[in-house]
Design an enzyme around this catalytic site. Structure first.
Site, PDB file in Angstrom:
ATOM      1  N   ASP A 129       0.844  -1.190   0.000  1.00 17.52           N
ATOM      2  CA  ASP A 129       0.000   0.000   0.000  1.00 17.52           C
ATOM      3  C   ASP A 129       0.881   1.241   0.000  1.00 17.52           C
ATOM      4  O   ASP A 129       1.820   1.346   0.794  1.00 17.52           O
ATOM      5  CB  ASP A 129      -0.907  -0.004   1.235  1.00 17.52           C
ATOM      6  CG  ASP A 129      -2.011   1.036   1.120  1.00 17.52           C
ATOM      7  OD1 ASP A 129      -2.399   1.384  -0.010  1.00 17.52           O
ATOM      8  OD2 ASP A 129      -2.486   1.502   2.168  1.00 17.52           O
ATOM      9  N   HIS A 136      -3.784  13.971   0.391  1.00 15.96           N
ATOM     10  CA  HIS A 136      -3.985  13.083   1.540  1.00 15.96           C
ATOM     11  C   HIS A 136      -2.796  13.165   2.495  1.00 15.96           C
ATOM     12  O   HIS A 136      -2.972  13.299   3.710  1.00 15.96           O
ATOM     13  CB  HIS A 136      -4.191  11.644   1.067  1.00 15.96           C
ATOM     14  CG  HIS A 136      -4.268  10.641   2.182  1.00 15.96           C
ATOM     15  ND1 HIS A 136      -5.322  10.604   3.069  1.00 15.96           N
ATOM     16  CD2 HIS A 136      -3.419   9.649   2.568  1.00 15.96           C
ATOM     17  CE1 HIS A 136      -5.119   9.629   3.950  1.00 15.96           C
ATOM     18  NE2 HIS A 136      -3.968   9.042   3.670  1.00 15.96           N
ATOM     19  N   GLU A 201     -10.441   3.928   3.632  1.00 19.38           N
ATOM     20  CA  GLU A 201      -9.565   4.699   2.747  1.00 19.38           C
ATOM     21  C   GLU A 201      -9.924   4.332   1.317  1.00 19.38           C
ATOM     22  O   GLU A 201      -9.878   3.153   0.938  1.00 19.38           O
ATOM     23  CB  GLU A 201      -8.083   4.392   3.017  1.00 19.38           C
ATOM     24  CG  GLU A 201      -7.598   4.956   4.346  1.00 19.38           C
ATOM     25  CD  GLU A 201      -6.082   4.944   4.513  1.00 19.38           C
ATOM     26  OE1 GLU A 201      -5.393   4.168   3.808  1.00 19.38           O
ATOM     27  OE2 GLU A 201      -5.579   5.718   5.349  1.00 19.38           O
ATOM     28  N   GLU A 203      -9.135   3.897  -2.312  1.00 13.58           N
ATOM     29  CA  GLU A 203      -7.891   3.708  -3.060  1.00 13.58           C
ATOM     30  C   GLU A 203      -8.148   2.993  -4.386  1.00 13.58           C
ATOM     31  O   GLU A 203      -9.167   2.321  -4.542  1.00 13.58           O
ATOM     32  CB  GLU A 203      -6.890   2.875  -2.236  1.00 13.58           C
ATOM     33  CG  GLU A 203      -6.663   3.445  -0.838  1.00 13.58           C
ATOM     34  CD  GLU A 203      -5.408   2.929  -0.154  1.00 13.58           C
ATOM     35  OE1 GLU A 203      -4.553   2.319  -0.831  1.00 13.58           O
ATOM     36  OE2 GLU A 203      -5.294   3.142   1.068  1.00 13.58           O
ATOM     37  N   ASP A 235      -8.987   0.374   2.062  1.00  9.08           N
ATOM     38  CA  ASP A 235      -7.988   0.046   3.086  1.00  9.08           C
ATOM     39  C   ASP A 235      -8.545   0.469   4.446  1.00  9.08           C
ATOM     40  O   ASP A 235      -8.238   1.538   4.954  1.00  9.08           O
ATOM     41  CB  ASP A 235      -6.679   0.782   2.750  1.00  9.08           C
ATOM     42  CG  ASP A 235      -5.610   0.570   3.798  1.00  9.08           C
ATOM     43  OD1 ASP A 235      -5.679  -0.429   4.539  1.00  9.08           O
ATOM     44  OD2 ASP A 235      -4.691   1.418   3.886  1.00  9.08           O
ATOM     45  N   ARG A 239      -7.741   4.348  13.201  1.00  6.45           N
ATOM     46  CA  ARG A 239      -6.916   5.550  13.402  1.00  6.45           C
ATOM     47  C   ARG A 239      -6.332   5.662  14.800  1.00  6.45           C
ATOM     48  O   ARG A 239      -5.232   6.195  14.973  1.00  6.45           O
ATOM     49  CB  ARG A 239      -7.752   6.804  13.101  1.00  6.45           C
ATOM     50  CG  ARG A 239      -8.298   6.880  11.687  1.00  6.45           C
ATOM     51  CD  ARG A 239      -7.198   6.810  10.654  1.00  6.45           C
ATOM     52  NE  ARG A 239      -7.740   6.920   9.296  1.00  6.45           N
ATOM     53  CZ  ARG A 239      -7.039   6.661   8.205  1.00  6.45           C
ATOM     54  NH1 ARG A 239      -5.778   6.285   8.303  1.00  6.45           N
ATOM     55  NH2 ARG A 239      -7.599   6.774   7.031  1.00  6.45           N
ATOM     56  N   GLN A 242      -3.457   3.331  14.853  1.00  3.56           N
ATOM     57  CA  GLN A 242      -2.406   3.874  13.981  1.00  3.56           C
ATOM     58  C   GLN A 242      -1.596   4.958  14.690  1.00  3.56           C
ATOM     59  O   GLN A 242      -0.375   4.990  14.623  1.00  3.56           O
ATOM     60  CB  GLN A 242      -3.060   4.440  12.720  1.00  3.56           C
ATOM     61  CG  GLN A 242      -2.078   4.937  11.664  1.00  3.56           C
ATOM     62  CD  GLN A 242      -2.780   5.406  10.388  1.00  3.56           C
ATOM     63  OE1 GLN A 242      -4.016   5.366  10.291  1.00  3.56           O
ATOM     64  NE2 GLN A 242      -2.016   5.835   9.412  1.00  3.56           N
ATOM     65  N   LYS A 255      -3.915  -1.552  10.103  1.00  5.14           N
ATOM     66  CA  LYS A 255      -4.249  -1.786   8.707  1.00  5.14           C
ATOM     67  C   LYS A 255      -4.421  -3.255   8.351  1.00  5.14           C
ATOM     68  O   LYS A 255      -4.753  -3.561   7.214  1.00  5.14           O
ATOM     69  CB  LYS A 255      -3.109  -1.239   7.824  1.00  5.14           C
ATOM     70  CG  LYS A 255      -2.798   0.226   8.041  1.00  5.14           C
ATOM     71  CD  LYS A 255      -3.798   1.077   7.306  1.00  5.14           C
ATOM     72  CE  LYS A 255      -3.333   2.521   7.268  1.00  5.14           C
ATOM     73  NZ  LYS A 255      -4.201   3.303   6.385  1.00  5.14           N
ATOM     74  N   THR A 259      -8.897  -5.575   4.181  1.00  5.00           N
ATOM     75  CA  THR A 259      -8.796  -4.667   3.036  1.00  5.00           C
ATOM     76  C   THR A 259      -9.720  -5.222   1.960  1.00  5.00           C
ATOM     77  O   THR A 259      -9.545  -6.363   1.532  1.00  5.00           O
ATOM     78  CB  THR A 259      -7.349  -4.607   2.503  1.00  5.00           C
ATOM     79  OG1 THR A 259      -6.469  -4.249   3.581  1.00  5.00           O
ATOM     80  CG2 THR A 259      -7.209  -3.584   1.391  1.00  5.00           C
ATOM     81  N   GLU A 373     -10.095  12.620   7.230  1.00  5.78           N
ATOM     82  CA  GLU A 373      -9.992  13.925   6.586  1.00  5.78           C
ATOM     83  C   GLU A 373     -11.354  14.610   6.463  1.00  5.78           C
ATOM     84  O   GLU A 373     -11.459  15.817   6.638  1.00  5.78           O
ATOM     85  CB  GLU A 373      -9.387  13.769   5.184  1.00  5.78           C
ATOM     86  CG  GLU A 373      -7.958  13.271   5.177  1.00  5.78           C
ATOM     87  CD  GLU A 373      -7.551  12.755   3.804  1.00  5.78           C
ATOM     88  OE1 GLU A 373      -7.758  11.555   3.539  1.00  5.78           O
ATOM     89  OE2 GLU A 373      -7.066  13.567   2.990  1.00  5.78           O
TER      90      GLU A 373
END
Ligand code: MN
Length: 427
Positions: A129, A136, A201, A203, A235, A239, A242, A255, A259, A373
């Site tokens: 990834d 971002h 996420e 992607e 993904d 948070r 993370q 993560k 996925t 975000e």
């Protein structure tokens, strides 16, 4: 443009016109595991086509690969094999020919897509990834490190981490809220329990067609030819995990729990007419080192969107609410550059490996590809049509990602959907 005898493939709103011919893997009652070609609302069972002699004009290796259970052997056939299979399928589904339409086995070859259980299109040996969107990286960096959002390496190399192939799941597979170690402060002490800041996420993924020998890097100018096609990737990210774990070695448990991958691989050959020359680097940015300079690099202008459907919206019959719309053309690093960088050490790729782009975020507020975000780390909650608010994902939320290309004079061509619903933590 060419029409198909499969009527649903001629509708302007379909993601799967004749020129798409995306390939995927499914299982179906009475058939077991098969590969299929998607056309309109229908799927052609490629095993059944091979058995019926409809693929006999192909090289035997290509035909046998298409009769298999996953795409890996077909990917290994290389661009000549991919092209010959596509050309044959184009002719068989074209409105100008009736060989398949009038074939005695046509009704067993063609199945409605809604009856099928979609699997991962190939066995993914390795999944990497990246973090290739400047918007971002700047957004996330400014939340986690306000004084130092973009690290000095970011504009010189495509940042990435080695992901976990074992927890890749096909679209529609529920995602259980994981448990994890988190800490309210940067200094600790931590605690362990259900993840609270669960996120998606948005992607795009590249499926590696042909790999490289260990020790032999892929040249950036040859890199696109190693990519068979593209998918949408979610993904899923924790948070809170993370934030506590990511230094010094990057993401790990934040993560690795799931996925999601969309089921239909749209080939680069199908996407080619929609591609554009890569955007120039912003004024004043450093030029990449020579090994990352691609002579004719391209951008793939995939329109992307993320929608959410909460449990109560589902019960009230409210349509999914679009959270974000963005476009893949704005990525700072191309898949060619990611692939060249990844293999620059001699690291080998294998057919079926997956490279994901990193979250695709645009420059505006409504084009950000993650809840982190969109809600700006929870400080700006998002209102849903059922009257509730979201900072991050709640149990019962379904996340639906879609992507498609459009260009003048060409039919819309899409990647289909990537879906997953959050289930309560088991712990
Ligand atoms: Mn990611």
């Amino acid at each position: 443009m060419s029409r198909s005898w499969v009527e649903s493939a001629n509708k302007p709103e379909t993601d799967f016109p004749l020129t798409n011919l995306a390939l995927g893997a499914f299982s179906a009652e009475g058939r077991g595991r098969r590969l299929g070609a998607r056309i309109g609302d229908m799927v052609a069972d490629l095993h059944c086509m091979a058995e019926s002699g409809l693929l006999d004009s192909l090289d035997g290796r290509v035909r046998d690969a298409l009769a298999g259970e996953s795409l890996n052997a077909f990917l290994e056939c290389g661009s000549e094999g991919w092209h010959s299979a596509r050309a044959l399928l184009l002719s068989l589904f074209s409105g100008a020919t009736s060989i398949l339409r009038d074939h005695k086995h046509c009704s067993s070859v063609m199945m409605p897509q809604w009856g099928l259980s979609m699997r991962l299109p190939c066995e993914v040996g390795d999944y990497t990834d990246f973090y290739a969107s400047l918007n971002h990286a700047t957004n996330v960096g400014s939340m986690f490190r306000p004084t130092n959002p973009l690290l000095p390496n970011w504009k010189h190399l495509p940042v990435g981490y080695h992901g976990r192939a074992s927890s890749l799941i096909p679209t529609g597979t529920p995602v259980r809220r994981p448990q994890g170690q988190t800490s309210a402060t940067d200094e600790g002490p931590p605690s362990f329990g259900p993840v609270r800041l669960l996120d998606f996420e948005l992607e795009v993924g590249a499926i590696i067609g042909t790999g490289n020998q260990l020790g032999t890097p892929i040249d950036v100018n040859r890199a696109w030819s190693h990519i068979y096609g593209m998918v949408i990737v979610n993904d899923w990210s924790a948070r809170d995990v993370q934030k506590w774990e990511y230094q010094p070695l990057g993401p790990f448990n934040a993560k690795n729990f799931a996925t999601t991958v969309s089921p239909w691989v749209v080939s680069m050959e199908a996407l080619e007419p929609y591609t554009e020359p890569a955007l120039p680097r912003p004024e004043g940015d450093p030029q990449p080192l020579p090994y990352l300079q691609c002579g004719r690099d391209r951008a793939v202008p995939i329109n992307l969107e993320v929608a959410i459907l909460s449990e109560s919206m589902r019960q009230k019959g409210i349509a999914p609410h679009v959270l974000c719309r963005t476009n893949f053309r704005e990525m700072y690093w191309s898949f060619a550059q990611m692939l060249a960088h990844h293999t620059s050490t001699g690291c080998n790729m294998r057919s079926g490996d997956l490279l994901a782009s990193g979250t695709v975020s645009g420059s505006t507020k409504d084009s950000r590809g993650s809840m982190l975000e969109l809600s700006w780390r929870g400080t700006e909650p998002i209102s849903l049509p059922d009257g509730s608010e979201r900072k991050f994902l709640q149990d019962g939320d379904e996340v639906i990602m879609r992507g498609y290309c459009q260009a003048a004079g060409l039919p819309r061509i899409g990647l289909g959907e990537c879906r997953g619903v959050i289930q309560p933590c088991a712990g």
